[in-house]
Design a protein around this motif. Structure first.
Motif, PDB file in Angstrom:
ATOM      1  N   GLN A  57      -4.296 -12.374  -3.036  1.00 36.91           N
ATOM      2  CA  GLN A  57      -3.581 -11.534  -2.079  1.00 36.91           C
ATOM      3  C   GLN A  57      -3.228 -10.261  -2.822  1.00 36.91           C
ATOM      4  O   GLN A  57      -2.967 -10.271  -4.028  1.00 36.91           O
ATOM      5  N   ASP A  80     -10.586  -7.544   1.468  1.00 39.41           N
ATOM      6  CA  ASP A  80     -10.382  -8.029   2.822  1.00 39.41           C
ATOM      7  C   ASP A  80      -8.996  -7.575   3.298  1.00 39.41           C
ATOM      8  O   ASP A  80      -7.987  -7.942   2.703  1.00 39.41           O
ATOM      9  N   ARG A  81      -8.945  -6.776   4.359  1.00 34.96           N
ATOM     10  CA  ARG A  81      -7.656  -6.240   4.832  1.00 34.96           C
ATOM     11  C   ARG A  81      -6.673  -7.348   5.215  1.00 34.96           C
ATOM     12  O   ARG A  81      -5.463  -7.151   5.147  1.00 34.96           O
ATOM     13  N   GLN A  82      -7.188  -8.484   5.618  1.00 28.95           N
ATOM     14  CA  GLN A  82      -6.286  -9.572   5.997  1.00 28.95           C
ATOM     15  C   GLN A  82      -5.599 -10.189   4.782  1.00 28.95           C
ATOM     16  O   GLN A  82      -4.722 -11.026   4.915  1.00 28.95           O
ATOM     17  N   ARG A  83      -6.041  -9.782   3.596  1.00 25.06           N
ATOM     18  CA  ARG A  83      -5.385 -10.237   2.364  1.00 25.06           C
ATOM     19  C   ARG A  83      -4.509  -9.143   1.764  1.00 25.06           C
ATOM     20  O   ARG A  83      -4.037  -9.282   0.635  1.00 25.06           O
ATOM     21  N   CYS A 104       1.350  -1.696  10.101  1.00 24.12           N
ATOM     22  CA  CYS A 104       0.562  -2.872   9.710  1.00 24.12           C
ATOM     23  C   CYS A 104      -0.218  -3.420  10.904  1.00 24.12           C
ATOM     24  O   CYS A 104      -1.403  -3.763  10.785  1.00 24.12           O
ATOM     25  N   GLU A 105       0.457  -3.483  12.070  1.00 22.06           N
ATOM     26  CA  GLU A 105      -0.229  -4.004  13.254  1.00 22.06           C
ATOM     27  C   GLU A 105      -1.414  -3.145  13.635  1.00 22.06           C
ATOM     28  O   GLU A 105      -2.495  -3.628  13.956  1.00 22.06           O
ATOM     29  N   GLY A 163      -4.240  -3.419  10.692  1.00 22.20           N
ATOM     30  CA  GLY A 163      -4.798  -4.718  10.304  1.00 22.20           C
ATOM     31  C   GLY A 163      -4.301  -5.243   8.976  1.00 22.20           C
ATOM     32  O   GLY A 163      -4.934  -6.111   8.368  1.00 22.20           O
ATOM     33  N   PHE A 164      -3.152  -4.723   8.507  1.00 22.92           N
ATOM     34  CA  PHE A 164      -2.546  -5.251   7.283  1.00 22.92           C
ATOM     35  C   PHE A 164      -1.492  -6.295   7.652  1.00 22.92           C
ATOM     36  O   PHE A 164      -1.059  -6.390   8.798  1.00 22.92           O
ATOM     37  N   VAL A 165      -1.040  -7.028   6.655  1.00 20.93           N
ATOM     38  CA  VAL A 165      -0.003  -8.046   6.868  1.00 20.93           C
ATOM     39  C   VAL A 165       1.331  -7.469   6.403  1.00 20.93           C
ATOM     40  O   VAL A 165       1.448  -7.036   5.247  1.00 20.93           O
TER      41      VAL A 165
END
Ligand code: SF4
Length: 228
Positions: A154, A179-182, A206-207, A210-212
């Motif tokens: 992450q 990976d943007r989801q990480r 973030c929304e 595409g980030f967390v």
């Protein structure tokens, strides 16, 4: 390796938030972020040298599956190699938290990398020597690429101002294959008020990108208290 503290708590940041964990905090860092929330492991490193056997014995006192090897900067210490291997050999899930400026052939189940931007440097006026060293050492894209190719990962960025959001995008464009989801964006701060203020503009960002969004739950649960 020099250890500032070993304690059991609950992981408050990242994908493993809420998981009971033993934290082993190495004391010493090659950077000096002005906002460092563990100055006793960077600016004024505390603790004593502990052998790998002693560290493993202390960890084993808790029947807790997850172990977080953190700092400071744990990758400064070659003993991290046998320590991480020993902990995995006794069935522990090992997370290593690092700023991603140094590489060691460690064993782990998750590497949590927190790269530092130029905005993290101590001021030139306050500490010119550390300002220069911090700038020289903080950015090592080749180390990040290697770590993420070798481990589950992450990437956790500390965000102080909206300028840091631009720095995230520049960073990802340079390092690539992330990976943007990480990618987790975490507000800078150790008090609930400033954290909440930053969360207001960070969450929509973030929304949309595409980030967390990554809250600091340990501050919410315990406040800025050492050993939590
Ligand atoms: S890299 Fe981490 S431990 Fe080191 S000074 Fe920065 S915030 Fe503190």
């Amino acid at each position: 390796m020099r250890i500032a503290e070993i304690y059991r708590s609950i992981q408050g940041e990242g994908f493993l938030t809420g998981v009971p964990s033993v934290f082993v905090r190495a004391s010493g860092c090659n950077l000096r972020c002005w906002f460092c929330d563990t100055p006793y492991a960077s600016w004024r490193p505390e603790g004593r040298d502990m052998a790998t056997d002693e560290i493993v014995s202390q960890v084993e006192e808790w029947e807790t599956e997850h172990v977080v090897l953190t700092g400071g900067e744990p990758m400064l210490f070659a003993e991290l190699i046998p320590l991480s291997a020993r902990l995995r050999a006794i069935g522990r899930h090992v997370t290593i938290e690092t700023a991603g400026t140094l590489h060691l052939p460690v064993e782990c189940d998750l590497v949590s990398i927190s790269p530092k931007f130029a905005s993290s440097a101590p001021s030139q006026a306050g500490d010119a020597r550390w300002h220069r060293r911090h700038e020289r050492e903080r950015h090592r894209p080749e180390v990040i690429r290697r770590l993420i190719s070798e481990h589950e990962y992450q990437l956790k960025f500390v965000i102080d101002t909206p300028d840091d959001l631009r720095a995230v995008c520049q960073y990802l464009a340079e390092v690539r294959s992330i990976d943007r989801q990480r990618v987790l964006l975490m507000p800078q701060g150790t008090e609930q008020g400033p954290l909440a203020t930053r969360a207001e503009w960070m969450k929509p960002y973030c929304e949309s990108e595409g980030f967390v969004f990554c809250p600091r739950k340990q501050i919410e649960w315990y406040g800025p208290v050492r050993g939590t």
